[in-house]
Motif scaffolding. Sequence first.
Motif, PDB file in Angstrom:
ATOM      1  N   VAL A   1       0.762  -1.319   0.044  1.00 23.17           N
ATOM      2  CA  VAL A   1      -0.012  -0.037   0.163  1.00 23.17           C
ATOM      3  C   VAL A   1       0.855   1.417  -0.065  1.00 23.17           C
ATOM      4  N   ALA A   2       2.251   1.052   0.461  1.00 16.79           N
ATOM      5  CA  ALA A   2       2.949   2.348   0.494  1.00 16.79           C
ATOM      6  C   ALA A   2       4.368   1.923   0.384  1.00 16.79           C
ATOM      7  N   PRO A   3       4.822   1.548  -1.088  1.00 21.44           N
ATOM      8  CA  PRO A   3       6.332   1.379  -1.393  1.00 21.44           C
ATOM      9  C   PRO A   3       7.215   2.065  -0.628  1.00 21.44           C
ATOM     10  N   ASP A   4       7.125   3.284  -0.343  1.00 19.31           N
ATOM     11  CA  ASP A   4       8.153   4.148   0.263  1.00 19.31           C
ATOM     12  C   ASP A   4       8.522   3.595   1.603  1.00 19.31           C
ATOM     13  N   LEU A   5       7.544   2.893   2.338  1.00 23.18           N
ATOM     14  CA  LEU A   5       7.669   2.307   3.572  1.00 23.18           C
ATOM     15  C   LEU A   5       8.182   0.976   3.773  1.00 23.18           C
ATOM     16  N   ARG A   6       8.758   0.087   2.569  1.00 25.81           N
ATOM     17  CA  ARG A   6       9.263  -1.089   2.629  1.00 25.81           C
ATOM     18  C   ARG A   6      10.451  -1.092   3.285  1.00 25.81           C
ATOM     19  N   GLY A   7      11.544  -0.126   3.531  1.00 24.22           N
ATOM     20  CA  GLY A   7      12.602  -0.102   4.435  1.00 24.22           C
ATOM     21  C   GLY A   7      11.932  -0.152   5.977  1.00 24.22           C
ATOM     22  N   ALA A   8      10.911   0.533   6.377  1.00 19.06           N
ATOM     23  CA  ALA A   8      10.461   0.694   7.753  1.00 19.06           C
ATOM     24  C   ALA A   8      10.035  -0.924   8.019  1.00 19.06           C
ATOM     25  N   ALA A   9       9.085  -1.487   7.182  1.00 17.71           N
ATOM     26  CA  ALA A   9       8.436  -2.833   7.274  1.00 17.71           C
ATOM     27  C   ALA A   9       9.498  -4.006   7.476  1.00 17.71           C
ATOM     28  N   ASP A  10      10.647  -3.582   6.619  1.00 19.29           N
ATOM     29  CA  ASP A  10      11.654  -4.473   6.788  1.00 19.29           C
ATOM     30  C   ASP A  10      12.360  -4.585   8.151  1.00 19.29           C
ATOM     31  N   ARG A  11      12.714  -3.490   8.386  1.00 31.91           N
ATOM     32  CA  ARG A  11      13.357  -3.131   9.733  1.00 31.91           C
ATOM     33  C   ARG A  11      12.516  -3.982  11.054  1.00 31.91           C
ATOM     34  N   LEU A  12      11.257  -3.590  10.618  1.00 37.31           N
ATOM     35  CA  LEU A  12      10.278  -4.207  11.850  1.00 37.31           C
ATOM     36  C   LEU A  12      10.168  -5.587  11.954  1.00 37.31           C
TER      37      LEU A  12
END
Length: 283
Positions: free
Chosen positions: A204-215
């Motif tokens: 839903v928000a490709p720019d938040l992939r880094g945040a999701a991967d870190r979590l």
Amino acid sequence: MAARTRLLAVLLAALTVLGGCSSLGGTGIGRDDTAAGAAARDRTDPGTAEAVRSAAPAPAAAGGATVAVSSRGPARDRSVTTSGTGSVDLRGRAASLALRISDLGRVDALTVGRTAYGALPPRAINDIARGRTWVSVDLDRVDLGLYADTTVQLATGITGNPADLATVLEALTDDVRVVGPETIEGTPTIHFRGGVDLARLPVVAPDLRGAADRLRAELPLAAVPVDVWVDATGRLRRVTETLVPGETVTTTTLSGLGPQPAVVAPSAERVRDLFRELRRRAG
């Protein structure tokens, strides 16, 4: 229109079933403990989840909101509590907060996109910022293991930016359930409970992939537990995100929906990269 109608139908059904035998007052929590009320609280279905997701865009459509934020949990091997107020520009994905961090004092914090800035109190400036007014954190480059510390200290939610809140809720899992009616700052709401699917978040928000991967790397979770409060007009009023049950929680309460002042990042010559400085010290 269909999504809003569905949300209002869910709210009406919840208020009717759960509110029939409860009162909203005092502490603001009412609860129906009849068999029907218990069944309603235990019911989960994709329709309820979709209805709650449809409440998320309302603050963004209004331009933003004033907010109160709080967090508690461990950060850099110590217990930290943070509280503060400010505003979020949900269209511009930016936030401005005046915070009080338990062992640091007042910190003015700005978040613009994927960068967070903090104006440290005088006793910390010379030690960390070395003469500069602000420190910055690139939320997509912060060292693994310190990402959650940063979000707890700045009370910014799982992405590190409270202006992402509406986007985050678009990644709700389908097993959302009704907890019951509660009052938030004098406004009757319905409390829902579910989770943010970390695999769905980058969809839903490709720019938040880094945040999701870190979590996903730091936490043994496929979904981050969230509690969501929606008022009778279908507007989002409060969201609590639980990174570690009973230990690490951030809460954002929204009010005053409408356009907010623009948030402008401080000029580069006034900023020190916080984690680059910490790495330099560590050698």
